[in-house]
Scaffold this active site. Structure first.
Site, PDB file in Angstrom:
ATOM      1  N   SER A  50       0.934  -1.191  -0.040  1.00 39.41           N
ATOM      2  CA  SER A  50       0.020   0.046   0.028  1.00 39.41           C
ATOM      3  C   SER A  50       0.851   1.155   0.120  1.00 39.41           C
ATOM      4  O   SER A  50       0.207   2.284  -0.357  1.00 39.41           O
ATOM      5  CB  SER A  50      -0.862   0.032   1.138  1.00 39.41           C
ATOM      6  OG  SER A  50      -0.280  -0.294   2.326  1.00 39.41           O
ATOM      7  N   THR A  51       2.178   1.181   0.402  1.00 38.59           N
ATOM      8  CA  THR A  51       2.879   2.444   0.399  1.00 38.59           C
ATOM      9  C   THR A  51       4.349   2.176  -0.002  1.00 38.59           C
ATOM     10  O   THR A  51       4.750   0.931  -0.273  1.00 38.59           O
ATOM     11  CB  THR A  51       2.647   3.147   1.861  1.00 38.59           C
ATOM     12  OG1 THR A  51       3.490   1.990   2.793  1.00 38.59           O
ATOM     13  CG2 THR A  51       1.505   3.510   2.251  1.00 38.59           C
ATOM     14  N   GLY A  52       5.174   3.157  -0.062  1.00 37.08           N
ATOM     15  CA  GLY A  52       6.613   3.042  -0.371  1.00 37.08           C
ATOM     16  C   GLY A  52       7.046   2.130  -1.403  1.00 37.08           C
ATOM     17  O   GLY A  52       6.567   2.185  -2.689  1.00 37.08           O
ATOM     18  N   GLU A  75      -3.974  -1.393   6.435  1.00 31.22           N
ATOM     19  CA  GLU A  75      -4.474   0.165   6.398  1.00 31.22           C
ATOM     20  C   GLU A  75      -5.942   0.358   6.957  1.00 31.22           C
ATOM     21  O   GLU A  75      -6.564  -0.733   7.351  1.00 31.22           O
ATOM     22  CB  GLU A  75      -4.451   0.576   4.938  1.00 31.22           C
ATOM     23  CG  GLU A  75      -2.828   0.410   4.435  1.00 31.22           C
ATOM     24  CD  GLU A  75      -1.790   1.185   4.909  1.00 31.22           C
ATOM     25  OE1 GLU A  75      -2.416   2.410   5.803  1.00 31.22           O
ATOM     26  OE2 GLU A  75      -0.935   1.082   4.508  1.00 31.22           O
ATOM     27  N   TYR A 236      22.295   1.487  11.481  1.00 30.83           N
ATOM     28  CA  TYR A 236      21.586   0.700  10.567  1.00 30.83           C
ATOM     29  C   TYR A 236      21.945  -0.639  10.171  1.00 30.83           C
ATOM     30  O   TYR A 236      21.719  -1.415  10.956  1.00 30.83           O
ATOM     31  CB  TYR A 236      21.163   1.532   8.988  1.00 30.83           C
ATOM     32  CG  TYR A 236      19.839   0.663   8.624  1.00 30.83           C
ATOM     33  CD1 TYR A 236      18.860   1.270   8.552  1.00 30.83           C
ATOM     34  CD2 TYR A 236      20.139  -0.385   7.790  1.00 30.83           C
ATOM     35  CE1 TYR A 236      17.756   0.721   7.954  1.00 30.83           C
ATOM     36  CE2 TYR A 236      19.286  -1.022   7.029  1.00 30.83           C
ATOM     37  CZ  TYR A 236      17.927  -0.658   7.268  1.00 30.83           C
ATOM     38  OH  TYR A 236      16.704  -1.296   6.680  1.00 30.83           O
ATOM     39  N   LYS A 245      18.104  -7.633   8.723  1.00 32.97           N
ATOM     40  CA  LYS A 245      18.168  -7.507   7.327  1.00 32.97           C
ATOM     41  C   LYS A 245      19.104  -8.819   6.974  1.00 32.97           C
ATOM     42  O   LYS A 245      19.076  -9.431   5.808  1.00 32.97           O
ATOM     43  CB  LYS A 245      18.994  -6.235   6.744  1.00 32.97           C
ATOM     44  CG  LYS A 245      17.976  -5.333   7.084  1.00 32.97           C
ATOM     45  CD  LYS A 245      16.629  -5.443   6.123  1.00 32.97           C
ATOM     46  CE  LYS A 245      15.597  -4.482   5.926  1.00 32.97           C
ATOM     47  NZ  LYS A 245      14.216  -4.642   5.358  1.00 32.97           N
ATOM     48  N   THR A 276      10.186   7.575   3.307  1.00 33.53           N
ATOM     49  CA  THR A 276       9.007   6.457   3.362  1.00 33.53           C
ATOM     50  C   THR A 276       8.559   6.725   4.850  1.00 33.53           C
ATOM     51  O   THR A 276       9.134   7.240   5.347  1.00 33.53           O
ATOM     52  CB  THR A 276       9.178   4.941   2.997  1.00 33.53           C
ATOM     53  OG1 THR A 276      10.125   4.341   4.077  1.00 33.53           O
ATOM     54  CG2 THR A 276       9.766   4.789   1.524  1.00 33.53           C
TER      55      THR A 276
HETATM   56  P1  NAD Z   1       6.394   1.459   4.051  1.00 30.51           P
HETATM   57  O1  NAD Z   1       6.290   1.730   5.500  1.00 30.51           O
HETATM   58  O2  NAD Z   1       6.247   2.503   3.039  1.00 30.51           O
HETATM   59  O3  NAD Z   1       5.468   0.090   3.606  1.00 30.51           O
HETATM   60  C1  NAD Z   1       5.398  -0.874   4.473  1.00 30.51           C
HETATM   61  C2  NAD Z   1       4.057  -1.897   4.016  1.00 30.51           C
HETATM   62  O4  NAD Z   1       4.018  -2.795   4.821  1.00 30.51           O
HETATM   63  C3  NAD Z   1       2.775  -1.008   3.934  1.00 30.51           C
HETATM   64  O5  NAD Z   1       2.181  -1.664   2.688  1.00 30.51           O
HETATM   65  C4  NAD Z   1       2.082  -1.614   5.322  1.00 30.51           C
HETATM   66  O6  NAD Z   1       0.529  -1.528   4.980  1.00 30.51           O
HETATM   67  C5  NAD Z   1       2.548  -2.763   5.138  1.00 30.51           C
HETATM   68  N1  NAD Z   1       2.349  -3.181   6.447  1.00 30.51           N
HETATM   69  C6  NAD Z   1       2.832  -3.098   7.707  1.00 30.51           C
HETATM   70  N2  NAD Z   1       2.705  -4.141   8.850  1.00 30.51           N
HETATM   71  C7  NAD Z   1       1.557  -4.972   7.973  1.00 30.51           C
HETATM   72  C8  NAD Z   1       1.092  -5.994   8.646  1.00 30.51           C
HETATM   73  N3  NAD Z   1       1.334  -6.395  10.146  1.00 30.51           N
HETATM   74  N4  NAD Z   1       0.268  -6.792   7.723  1.00 30.51           N
HETATM   75  C9  NAD Z   1      -0.058  -6.268   6.446  1.00 30.51           C
HETATM   76  N5  NAD Z   1       0.580  -5.212   6.012  1.00 30.51           N
HETATM   77  C10 NAD Z   1       1.900  -4.505   6.876  1.00 30.51           C
HETATM   78  O7  NAD Z   1       7.973   0.975   3.938  1.00 30.51           O
HETATM   79  P2  NAD Z   1       9.049   0.945   2.769  1.00 30.51           P
HETATM   80  O8  NAD Z   1      10.138   1.839   3.142  1.00 30.51           O
HETATM   81  O9  NAD Z   1       8.483   0.923   1.575  1.00 30.51           O
HETATM   82  O10 NAD Z   1       9.634  -0.635   3.177  1.00 30.51           O
HETATM   83  C11 NAD Z   1       9.520  -1.702   2.300  1.00 30.51           C
HETATM   84  C12 NAD Z   1      10.696  -2.448   2.488  1.00 30.51           C
HETATM   85  O11 NAD Z   1      11.595  -1.928   1.710  1.00 30.51           O
HETATM   86  C13 NAD Z   1      11.336  -2.845   3.937  1.00 30.51           C
HETATM   87  O12 NAD Z   1      11.776  -4.218   4.029  1.00 30.51           O
HETATM   88  C14 NAD Z   1      12.411  -1.822   3.907  1.00 30.51           C
HETATM   89  O13 NAD Z   1      13.320  -2.224   5.052  1.00 30.51           O
HETATM   90  C15 NAD Z   1      12.890  -1.843   2.684  1.00 30.51           C
HETATM   91  N6  NAD Z   1      13.910  -0.799   2.174  1.00 30.51           N
HETATM   92  C16 NAD Z   1      13.543   0.457   2.514  1.00 30.51           C
HETATM   93  C17 NAD Z   1      14.330   1.476   2.132  1.00 30.51           C
HETATM   94  C18 NAD Z   1      13.918   2.991   2.671  1.00 30.51           C
HETATM   95  O14 NAD Z   1      14.818   3.934   2.309  1.00 30.51           O
HETATM   96  N7  NAD Z   1      12.570   3.171   2.700  1.00 30.51           N
HETATM   97  C19 NAD Z   1      15.532   1.139   1.586  1.00 30.51           C
HETATM   98  C20 NAD Z   1      15.823  -0.119   1.182  1.00 30.51           C
HETATM   99  C21 NAD Z   1      15.016  -1.049   1.440  1.00 30.51           C
HETATM  100 NA    NA Z   2       6.262  -1.025   1.058  1.00 29.54          NA
END
Ligand code: NAD
Ligand code: NA
EC number: 1.3.1.9
Length: 398
Positions: A50-52, A75, A236, A245, A276
Site C-alpha cells: 500500500s505504500t513505499g 491500513e 542501521y 536484514k 517513506t
Molecule cells: P512502508 O512503511 O512505506 O511500507 C510498509 C508496508 O507494509 C505497507 O504497505 C503497510 O501497510 C505494510 N504492513 C505493515 N505491517 C503490516 C502487517 N502487519 N500486515 C500487512 N501489511 C503490513 O515501508 P518501505 O520503506 O516501503 O519498506 C518496505 C521494505 O523496503 C522494507 O523491508 C524496508 O526495510 C525496505 N527498504 C526501505 C528503504 C527506504 O529507504 N525506505 C530502503 C531500502 C529498503
Molecule cells: Na512498502
C-alpha cells in the site's frame, strides 16, 4: 471533509484521498512513459502493497507488464470525521486505475503476519488467478505477533555494543543537532527485531503458498533490504535492524530450496534510501537522505520508489536475456547509484559541514519535506486543500 496535514514527530496523522490519487497517477504515468517490461510478471502478489516500495512494485508490475495483482496490507479506511490512511487511499486509487485499464486488482486488508490472512490470500489466488509468478515481500512494521506462538514482538532501532553519537535533523524545522543513541540492553533487543523484520514471515508465506500449490513453475520472489553508507552503519546495518536484514538475506537461500519443486528463485534486492513512512522513523537517516538527494539530483541520477521498482523489474528481475545480475553475496543491487564513490564522497563532505544555519543551502531538505508530505497526498499543486475532498467510492475490494 476538508483535510489538512497534521503531524506528530515523524508521523503524519492525516492523508488526502485526492492528493494520494495524484501521487498514484504520477507513478503510473512514469511507468507508461518508460515502456513495457518484456517477459515481465503476469500474476503478482505484493505483501506490503500500500505504500513505499510496495505500492511502486505493484504499479510497475501492473502498468509495466500488464500484471494481475493481489495486494496485502494493513491500513484503515476513513471513519466519521477522520480520514483513512495514505495506504488505504493509495490502494483505492490504484485499484480504480487498474480496473479502468482492464487489469485485475484485488486487495486484502489485515495482518500479513497472521495465518488467517495467508489463508485468505491463498483462497483468493485459487478462486481468481490459479497461480502466482511473482511474490514481492515489502513489509515494514514495528511489531509482529507470531502466528504459531502468539508472542508479540516489538523491534527496536539501536546500535549494538557502544552508544552512537552523530548529527540528526528534525526535518520539519530543519534544526540539526547532535544525538546519542544508547546501545541495546541485551540480546533480546536483537532477537525481537529479527522476529519482526527478519526473514521468518517471508519464509512462512512462501512455504504456505508452495504447499497450497498456488506458485507457478519458475516463480520468483523478492524481498527488500538496505545497506547504506558507513556513517549510518552503527544505527542501521550494524545495528539491530541490520541484524534483521542479515537474517532476511540469509532466508533467501532457504526459500530457494523451498521453491526447488517449482523451479522457483528467491532474491533480496538492496534498494536506495528514500523517504517513506518507515525510513523517516530512523534517527540520523533523514539528514543523510536530504544530503543524498541534493547530490544525486545535481548529478541527474536521483530516483524515487517508482523509478527504483521499474528498474528492478526491467534491468534486474526480468532482463531480456533472462539473467539476473547479482553481487558477490547473491543480492540484487539497485542501490548502485546511491553507493557510487563520487556520490558518497560528496555526501561525506556535506555531512561534516551540515548545520542548522546552512542546511537549506547545502542539503535538499526541501525535497525531503516535499516527498514526506507527498506520501500523504499533500503539497500537490493540482489539489485545492481548502476544498471538500471527493468521496472515495471505489474503496479497495476486500
Ligand atoms: P512502508 O512503511 O512505506 O511500507 C510498509 C508496508 O507494509 C505497507 O504497505 C503497510 O501497510 C505494510 N504492513 C505493515 N505491517 C503490516 C502487517 N502487519 N500486515 C500487512 N501489511 C503490513 O515501508 P518501505 O520503506 O516501503 O519498506 C518496505 C521494505 O523496503 C522494507 O523491508 C524496508 O526495510 C525496505 N527498504 C526501505 C528503504 C527506504 O529507504 N525506505 C530502503 C531500502 C529498503
Ligand atoms: Na512498502
Amino acid at each position: 471533509m476538508i483535510i489538512k496535514p497534521r503531524t506528530r514527530g515523524f508521523i503524519c496523522l492525516t492523508s488526502h484521498p485526492d492528493g494520494t490519487a495524484v501521487n498514484i497517477k504520477n507513478q503510473i504515468e512514469y511507468v507508461k512513459s518508460q515502456g513495457e517490461i518484456k517477459n515481465g510478471p503476469k500474476k503478482v502478489l505484493v505483501i506490503g502493497a500500500s505504500t513505499g516500495f510496495g505500492i511502486s512494485s505493484r504499479i510497475a508490475a501492473a502498468f509495466g507488464s500488464g500484471a494481475a495483482t493481489i495486494g496485502v496490507f494493513f491500513e484503515k479506511p476513513a471513519t466519521e470525521g477522520k480520514p483513512g490512511t495514505a495506504g488505504w487511499y493509495n490502494s483505492a486509487a490504484f485499484e480504480k486505475e487498474a480496473q479502468a485499464a482492464g487489469l485485475y486488482a484485488k486487495s486484502i486488508n489485515g495482518d500479513a503476519f497472521s495465518d488467517e490472512i495467508k489463508q485468505q490470500t491463498i483462497d483468493l489466488i485459487k478462486k481468481d488467478l490459479g497461480t502466482i509468478d511473482l511474490v514481492v515481500y515489502s513489509l515494514a512494521s514495528p511489531r509482529r505477533t507470531h502466528p504459531k506462538t502468539g508472542v508479540a514482538y516489538a523491534s527496536v532501532l539501536k546500535p549494538i555494543g557502544q552508544p552512537f553519537s552523530n548529527k540528526t535533523v528534525d526535518f520539519h524545522t530543519g534544526v540539526v543537532s547532535d544525538i546519542t543513541i544508547n546501545p541495546i540492553d541485551s540480546q533480546e533487543d536483537i532477537d525481537n527485531t529479527i522476529a519482526v523484520m527478519g526473514g521468518e514471515d517471508w519464509k512462512f508465506w512462501m512455504e504456505d503458498l508452495q504447499k497450497a500449490g498456488v506458485l507457478a513453475n519458475g516463480v520468483k520472489t523478492v524481498a527488500y533490504s538496505y545497506i547504506g553508507p558507513e556513517l549510518t552503519f552503527p544505527i542501521y546495518r550494524n545495528g539491530t535492524i541490520g541484524q534483521a536484514k542479515n537474517d532476511l538475506e540469509a532466508t533467501a537461500s532457504t526459500i530457494h530450496s523451498i521453491l526447488k519443486d517449482v523451479n522457483g528463485e528467491a532474491y533480496v534486492s538492496v534498494n536506495k534510501a528514500l523517504v517513506t513512512q518507515s525510513s523517516s522513523a530512523i534517527p540520523v537517516v533523514p539528514l543523510y537522505i536530504s544530503l543524498l538527494y541534493k547530490v544525486m539530483k545535481e548529478k541527474g541520477i536521483h530516483e524515487g520508489t517508482i523509478e527504483q521498482m521499474y528498474r528492478l523489474f526491467k534491468e534486474r528481475l526480468y532482463t531480456e536475456n533472462g539473467e539476473i545480475p547479482v553481487d558477490a553475496e547473491g543480492r540484487i543491487r539497485i542501490d548502485d547509484l546511491e553507493m557510487r564513490e563520487d556520490v558518497q564522497q560528496e555526501v561525506d563532505k556535506l555531512w561534516k559541514e551540515a548545520t542548522t544555519e546552512n542546511l537549506e543551502q547545502i542539503s535538499d531538505i526541501k525535497g525531503y519535506r516535499e516527498d514526506f508530505f507527498n506520501l500523504f497526498g499533500f503539497n500537490f499543486d493540482e489539489i485545492n486543500y481548502d476544498a471538500e475532498t471527493n468521496e472515495v467510492v471505489n474503496v479497495p475490494s476486500i
